[in-house]
Design a protein around this motif. Structure first.
Motif, PDB file in Angstrom:
ATOM      1  N   ARG A  73       0.811  -1.221   0.000  1.00  0.00           N
ATOM      2  CA  ARG A  73       0.000   0.000   0.000  1.00  0.00           C
ATOM      3  C   ARG A  73       0.850   1.280   0.000  1.00  0.00           C
ATOM      4  O   ARG A  73       0.690   2.153   0.863  1.00  0.00           O
ATOM      5  CB  ARG A  73      -0.959   0.031   1.182  1.00  0.00           C
ATOM      6  CG  ARG A  73      -2.004  -1.070   1.178  1.00  0.00           C
ATOM      7  CD  ARG A  73      -2.903  -0.998  -0.054  1.00  0.00           C
ATOM      8  NE  ARG A  73      -4.036  -1.906   0.068  1.00  0.00           N
ATOM      9  CZ  ARG A  73      -4.034  -3.197  -0.323  1.00  0.00           C
ATOM     10  NH1 ARG A  73      -2.952  -3.722  -0.879  1.00  0.00           N
ATOM     11  NH2 ARG A  73      -5.110  -3.941  -0.183  1.00  0.00           N
ATOM     12  N   PRO A  74       1.758   1.415  -0.963  1.00  0.00           N
ATOM     13  CA  PRO A  74       2.502   2.679  -1.039  1.00  0.00           C
ATOM     14  C   PRO A  74       1.569   3.820  -1.442  1.00  0.00           C
ATOM     15  O   PRO A  74       0.552   3.597  -2.108  1.00  0.00           O
ATOM     16  CB  PRO A  74       3.533   2.405  -2.136  1.00  0.00           C
ATOM     17  CG  PRO A  74       2.854   1.395  -3.024  1.00  0.00           C
ATOM     18  CD  PRO A  74       2.066   0.511  -2.078  1.00  0.00           C
ATOM     19  N   GLU A  75       1.908   5.019  -1.030  1.00  0.00           N
ATOM     20  CA  GLU A  75       1.094   6.175  -1.421  1.00  0.00           C
ATOM     21  C   GLU A  75       1.048   6.312  -2.944  1.00  0.00           C
ATOM     22  O   GLU A  75       0.032   6.731  -3.497  1.00  0.00           O
ATOM     23  CB  GLU A  75       1.649   7.463  -0.787  1.00  0.00           C
ATOM     24  CG  GLU A  75       1.357   7.615   0.684  1.00  0.00           C
ATOM     25  CD  GLU A  75       2.333   6.851   1.563  1.00  0.00           C
ATOM     26  OE1 GLU A  75       2.178   6.916   2.799  1.00  0.00           O
ATOM     27  OE2 GLU A  75       3.245   6.183   1.032  1.00  0.00           O
ATOM     28  N   GLU A  76       2.145   5.967  -3.602  1.00  0.00           N
ATOM     29  CA  GLU A  76       2.176   5.991  -5.068  1.00  0.00           C
ATOM     30  C   GLU A  76       2.877   4.733  -5.562  1.00  0.00           C
ATOM     31  O   GLU A  76       3.893   4.321  -4.999  1.00  0.00           O
ATOM     32  CB  GLU A  76       2.914   7.225  -5.598  1.00  0.00           C
ATOM     33  CG  GLU A  76       2.209   8.535  -5.317  1.00  0.00           C
ATOM     34  CD  GLU A  76       2.960   9.712  -5.891  1.00  0.00           C
ATOM     35  OE1 GLU A  76       3.861   9.514  -6.736  1.00  0.00           O
ATOM     36  OE2 GLU A  76       2.656  10.848  -5.482  1.00  0.00           O
ATOM     37  N   LEU A  77       2.323   4.144  -6.603  1.00  0.00           N
ATOM     38  CA  LEU A  77       2.950   2.995  -7.261  1.00  0.00           C
ATOM     39  C   LEU A  77       3.120   3.354  -8.727  1.00  0.00           C
ATOM     40  O   LEU A  77       2.143   3.496  -9.466  1.00  0.00           O
ATOM     41  CB  LEU A  77       2.082   1.755  -7.098  1.00  0.00           C
ATOM     42  CG  LEU A  77       2.597   0.471  -7.770  1.00  0.00           C
ATOM     43  CD1 LEU A  77       3.994   0.127  -7.267  1.00  0.00           C
ATOM     44  CD2 LEU A  77       1.649  -0.696  -7.527  1.00  0.00           C
ATOM     45  N   GLN A  78       4.374   3.536  -9.122  1.00  0.00           N
ATOM     46  CA  GLN A  78       4.680   3.933 -10.494  1.00  0.00           C
ATOM     47  C   GLN A  78       4.906   2.706 -11.351  1.00  0.00           C
ATOM     48  O   GLN A  78       5.812   1.915 -11.081  1.00  0.00           O
ATOM     49  CB  GLN A  78       5.935   4.810 -10.516  1.00  0.00           C
ATOM     50  CG  GLN A  78       6.376   5.261 -11.897  1.00  0.00           C
ATOM     51  CD  GLN A  78       5.495   6.368 -12.438  1.00  0.00           C
ATOM     52  OE1 GLN A  78       5.150   7.303 -11.725  1.00  0.00           O
ATOM     53  NE2 GLN A  78       5.134   6.285 -13.701  1.00  0.00           N
ATOM     54  N   LEU A  79       4.074   2.523 -12.361  1.00  0.00           N
ATOM     55  CA  LEU A  79       4.223   1.391 -13.272  1.00  0.00           C
ATOM     56  C   LEU A  79       4.872   1.920 -14.550  1.00  0.00           C
ATOM     57  O   LEU A  79       4.231   2.602 -15.351  1.00  0.00           O
ATOM     58  CB  LEU A  79       2.851   0.762 -13.565  1.00  0.00           C
ATOM     59  CG  LEU A  79       2.809  -0.651 -14.130  1.00  0.00           C
ATOM     60  CD1 LEU A  79       1.366  -1.147 -14.186  1.00  0.00           C
ATOM     61  CD2 LEU A  79       3.413  -0.760 -15.515  1.00  0.00           C
TER      62      LEU A  79
END
Length: 590
Positions: free
Chosen positions: A348-354
């Motif tokens: 559950r990271p604040e942002e997950l960059q794909l």
């Protein structure tokens, strides 16, 4: 000799650290200006502005995000000012340099690698005897011949003047991202990354680093992004900088790239205890959780330790985390990448960059592309189009995941709704984003814009067409998320309000008469009926929202949700709930 240093940044808020290093190193002896633009600026506007500066030499800093736009600019410049000397530098042209000299006949010189000393030496020769063969790290033309000189030894970082002391930058500090480095080099050998090419890590003097940071903070910098490839590789250095920033931050935000599986627990404990909330932001490259993939790209990573670090940081509530994934790495097909995505999303990271693998010039993976049958774009950004186990059709599917992930998770527009969906309605987080992404593209929504309410309407449309269970619960959570996306009372809703005017009035009267029946500190607010009519939105939900927010449990109980907007207060938006017993339900909510 008039020199202009220029680049095309990705966005207006970005600034070029490289240009400032070059000016700091050579500006005491040469007349140097910095001229920054963006890749969105029309080429004619850029060329006109540079032409009017009347330079003798222009140097461009080149990266994968700006190289093609830069080529357009330099082609036009050379046509209108043939005598102009054009110099390129930066990571995009430091590798395969002969290719660039052959492709770009309008370019006179290319600085390869670290540029401060090489560019200074080049300027000295341009203004003197023009013995370019003495300039280490330089590519140049000798008639029709292209000469690539031997590389220059690594610079002594403490001999490079500070790039942060230009008076002309001061007015822009509060409105731009300031890029900052405390070290150069990377200790790791990841084969998809340019940093793997330079071995060893060199550090700037820590007292100079502190003084530069203090200067930027005192002069109004709001965001400082550290570009060190692994900021926490030298623990004592990192801890001293963390301590210094905690003591001197003045509300500035600091962003670091860290390697999470080597971060010691005592460092996390120190930050959890002493760091003010919100001033630190960590970027953590996970890329893949598949051990054979990491081994294939020479990437050392202990995902179990990484997970513990990320979890502990998240639980501290002090530091925002941005985790990165790369689709398309060797030995990771669509289904294995799905596993990587779910592994990392579970944190559950604040942002997950794909992101998608880019075959950067000079990297080991590009040099060995045939081993995995990589197909990729011939020009920047060199993104892959497929490999032996990940065809283009799968890449396209994953891109749909990326699109809705940005809109519905990273933007934090409906955290409670998404959390419920992936826990109760879909087999995994990836399945939710994939199914929704497929639905989104099938309707052509990727081609048109959207406002906030459109995102909620489209999600509801997607869920209803797949006969999703418990739409009443989901719609309640969507309403809650929507109302909390506003700092002021929204003028319209994307749903049909459940209460008519008489019912709304009756509920407000009851809340006034029995404020102790409303959750939280509602009774202490001393609100009037007029306050609620003017500053609140009230909706009846089929479950107890307060219990759900506290424990994650769904208790089926008709409840009035009261969302109060008071912009003049520090906490502008508050929510309260009031359980509606059967007699209240009949009387006030129909």
């Amino acid at each position: 000799m008039k020199i202009v240093l220029s680049t095309l940044n990705a966005k207006y808020i970005h600034t070029s650290l490289a240009l400032r290093y070059l000016k700091a190193y050579s500006g005491r002896e040469f007349d140097i200006e910095i001229a920054e633009y963006t890749i969105k600026d029309p080429a004619m506007n850029i060329v006109s502005d540079l032409y009017n500066r009347n330079p003798d030499v222009i140097g461009f800093s080149c990266y994968i995000w700006n190289i093609e736009e830069t080529i357009t600019v330099i082609d036009m410049l050379k046509k209108v000012k043939p005598e102009l000397k054009i110099v390129l530098g930066g990571p995009e042209v430091s590798y395969d340099t002969k290719y660039w000299m052959e492709r770009l006949q309008q370019v006179d010189f290319i600085v390869m690698g670290e540029g401060e000393e090489t560019f200074h030496h080049l300027l000295t020769e341009l203004g003197g005897e023009q013995k370019f063969h003495f300039v280490y790290g330089l590519a140049y033309r000798k008639g029709e011949e292209i000469i690539l000189n031997p590389p220059r030894p690594k610079a002594n970082l403490n001999e490079i003047p500070s790039p942060h002391r230009f008076p002309e930058d001061l007015p822009h500090l509060p409105n731009r991202i300031v890029y900052f480095e405390t070290s150069r080099g990377c200790p790791f050998s990841c084969q998809f990354c340019l940093s793997s090419i330079e071995t060893g890590v060199r550090y700037f003097d820590i007292e100079r680093t502190k003084q530069d940071l203090l200067y930027l903070i005192e002069n109004g910098a709001k965001i400082i992004k550290f570009v060190d490839r692994t900021f926490n590789i030298k623990r004592d250095y990192a801890m001293e900088i963390f301590q210094f920033l905690i003591e001197n931050h003045r509300g500035c935000v600091f962003q670091f790239e860290i390697t999470a599986d080597i971060m010691r627990p005592e460092v996390i404990d120190f930050l959890a205890e002493h760091a003010p909330p919100g001033i630190f932001r960590f970027e953590i490259g996970v890329q893949s959780t598949h051990d054979p993939t990491n081994l294939a790209v020479k990437r050392r990573q202990n995902f179990e330790k990484l997970s513990r670090t990320v979890t502990k940081i998240r639980e501290s509530g002090k530091i925002t985390q941005h985790l990165d994934l790369i689709a398309g790495l060797p030995l990771e097909d669509y289904h294995r990448f799905k596993q990587t995505f779910n592994d990392v999303f579970a944190l559950r990271p604040e942002e997950l960059q794909l992101g998608f693998l880019k075959m950067l010039r000079g990297t080991g993976l590009r040099l060995n592309a045939e081993k995995y049958n990589y197909v990729y774009m011939e020009r920047a950004p060199y993104e892959i189009l497929g490999n032996d186990i990940l065809p283009f059709s799968d890449i396209v599917r994953i891109k749909r995941v990326e699109d809705v992930l940005e809109k519905y998770w990273n933007a934090h527009r409906m955290d409670h709704t998404v959390e419920y969906l992936i826990q109760h309605e879909f087999a995994s987080p990836f399945d939710f984003f994939q199914e929704f992404g497929d639905y989104w593209e099938a309707r052509g929504w990727q081609k048109i814009g959207h406002q906030l309410e459109d995102l909620f309407i489209r999600l509801r449309s997607f869920l209803e067409q797949r006969n999703t269970q418990r739409m009443d619960i989901i719609l309640g959570l969507m309403k809650y998320d929507y109302l909390f996306n506003h700092k002021q009372r929204p003028r319209k809703a994307w749903w049909d309000l459940t209460l008519d005017k008489a019912q709304l009035s009756a509920l407000i009267q009851y809340a006034m008469e029995y404020p102790d029946q409303v959750s939280g500190d509602f009774a202490q607010l001393g609100l009037t009926e007029r306050d609620l009519f003017k500053h609140a939105v009230i909706e009846v939900l089929p479950f107890d929202m307060e219990t759900y927010l506290e424990k994650g449990e769904i208790i089926e109980q008709k409840t009035a949700l009261i969302v109060l907007y008071r912009p003049q207060e520090s906490k502008a938006v508050r929510s309260y709930t009031m359980k509606l017993e059967p007699e209240l339900t009949a009387k006030y909510a129909g």
